[in-house]
Design an enzyme around this catalytic site. Structure first.
Site, PDB file in Angstrom:
ATOM      1  CB  SER A   1      -0.907   0.039   1.239  1.00 53.25           C
ATOM      2  OG  SER A   1      -1.792  -1.054   1.252  1.00 53.25           O
TER       3      SER A   1
HETATM    4  N1  SAH Z   1      -1.127  -4.753   3.844  1.00 53.12           N
HETATM    5  C1  SAH Z   1      -0.304  -5.001   2.672  1.00 53.12           C
HETATM    6  C2  SAH Z   1      -0.986  -4.540   1.380  1.00 53.12           C
HETATM    7  C3  SAH Z   1      -1.630  -5.642   0.813  1.00 53.12           C
HETATM    8  S1  SAH Z   1      -2.441  -5.575  -0.741  1.00 53.12           S
HETATM    9  C4  SAH Z   1       1.068  -4.413   2.781  1.00 53.12           C
HETATM   10  O1  SAH Z   1       1.320  -3.651   3.730  1.00 53.12           O
HETATM   11  O2  SAH Z   1       1.921  -4.720   1.945  1.00 53.12           O
HETATM   12  C5  SAH Z   1      -3.777  -6.639  -0.307  1.00 53.12           C
HETATM   13  C6  SAH Z   1      -3.411  -8.059   0.028  1.00 53.12           C
HETATM   14  O3  SAH Z   1      -4.626  -8.706   0.419  1.00 53.12           O
HETATM   15  C7  SAH Z   1      -2.854  -8.872  -1.136  1.00 53.12           C
HETATM   16  O4  SAH Z   1      -1.619  -9.435  -0.784  1.00 53.12           O
HETATM   17  C8  SAH Z   1      -3.922  -9.933  -1.370  1.00 53.12           C
HETATM   18  O5  SAH Z   1      -3.394 -11.179  -1.790  1.00 53.12           O
HETATM   19  C9  SAH Z   1      -4.565 -10.035  -0.002  1.00 53.12           C
HETATM   20  N2  SAH Z   1      -5.923 -10.589   0.024  1.00 53.12           N
HETATM   21  C10 SAH Z   1      -6.943 -10.394  -0.851  1.00 53.12           C
HETATM   22  N3  SAH Z   1      -8.041 -11.087  -0.461  1.00 53.12           N
HETATM   23  C11 SAH Z   1      -7.709 -11.718   0.700  1.00 53.12           C
HETATM   24  C12 SAH Z   1      -8.405 -12.588   1.579  1.00 53.12           C
HETATM   25  N4  SAH Z   1      -9.665 -12.986   1.354  1.00 53.12           N
HETATM   26  N5  SAH Z   1      -7.747 -13.073   2.661  1.00 53.12           N
HETATM   27  C13 SAH Z   1      -6.458 -12.711   2.913  1.00 53.12           C
HETATM   28  N6  SAH Z   1      -5.747 -11.902   2.108  1.00 53.12           N
HETATM   29  C14 SAH Z   1      -6.357 -11.402   1.019  1.00 53.12           C
END
Ligand code: SAH
Length: 215
Positions: free
Chosen positions: A66
């Site tokens: 993010s």
């Molecule tokens: N918080 C992260 C940003 C992540 S982007 C950081 O600091 O880098 C969003 C993430 O959510 C992705 O890696 C994606 O694979 C995950 N995601 C999407 N749907 C999900 C679900 N149902 N359960 C767990 N993770 C999920």
């Protein structure tokens, strides 16, 4: 793990902190955490120069780390207290989880991509943070450690997952970017009683979608 954090990185990081402060984030605990954590460790080594721009960036598997301002804003809405038990959905790179842990929270984070979960876990251990990285589907939450003081979703939620509302403590809150026709409205949902919630809307943001199941 061959990662180095130099004075040059620290300098770039301080500029990033000043930029985020300039965008209205005043909580010094959040700014301090962002100023301390080497964000370039959470990205591919080839992109060190990009790590301290206030932008989201690809981390593989079609996912992104993010934007730092978004991390700061979600963290601010979550009203993180020392010792809070926080469940994060969407570990991704592990950066947001690291910010919460640096602020003294007890962090559980779920990721649906096995390889992303494994590399975030490895990095967080390397950095000395006690974050529990769980490989699973965040729509289901993580009942073994429920209830949670706070829940943070870092992917675009098509709806508010019922299991997560159930796993939230009364008095606790959930911060979630809720999808509205392709853009995401940031919401803070506070659980005021076993079946009562209040919802506060904030600005629109851009997130990758929250998907069901695991990969
Ligand atoms: N918080 C992260 C940003 C992540 S982007 C950081 O600091 O880098 C969003 C993430 O959510 C992705 O890696 C994606 O694979 C995950 N995601 C999407 N749907 C999900 C679900 N149902 N359960 C767990 N993770 C999920």
């Amino acid at each position: 793990m061959n990662k180095i954090d130099t004075y040059r990185h620290k300098g770039m990081r301080q500029k990033l902190v000043d930029q985020i402060r300039g965008k209205g984030i005043e909580d010094e605990r959040i700014l301090k955490a962002i100023g301390k954590i080497p964000r370039h460790f959470f990205m591919d080594e080839a992109f060190v120069e990009k790590a301290y721009e206030d932008k989201a960036f690809p981390i593989g598997k079609g996912q992104t780390i993010s934007q730092p301002y978004t991390v700061a804003f979600q963290t601010h809405l979550l009203r993180v207290g020392y010792g809070d038990k926080i469940l994060e959905i969407g570990t991704g790179s592990g950066y947001q989880a690291c910010v919460l842990a640096e602020m003294g929270a007890n962090v559980y984070t779920i990721e649906r991509h096995r390889s992303l979960s494994a590399s975030a876990k490895k990095l967080l251990v390397h950095l000395g943070y006690k974050v529990r990285c769980i490989y699973g589907d965040g729509f289901l939450g993580y009942p073994p450690f429920a209830p949670y003081d706070k829940i943070l979703i870092t992917a675009a939620a098509p709806e508010i997952p019922k299991a997560l509302l159930e796993q939230l403590k009364v008095g606790g809150c959930m911060v979630v970017p809720k999808d509205e026709n392709g853009k995401q409205r940031m919401l803070r949902i506070t659980k005021t009683n076993v079946n009562d919630y209040t919802t506060e809307p904030f600005d629109y943001f851009q997130f990758v979608p929250m998907l069901k199941g695991k990969e």
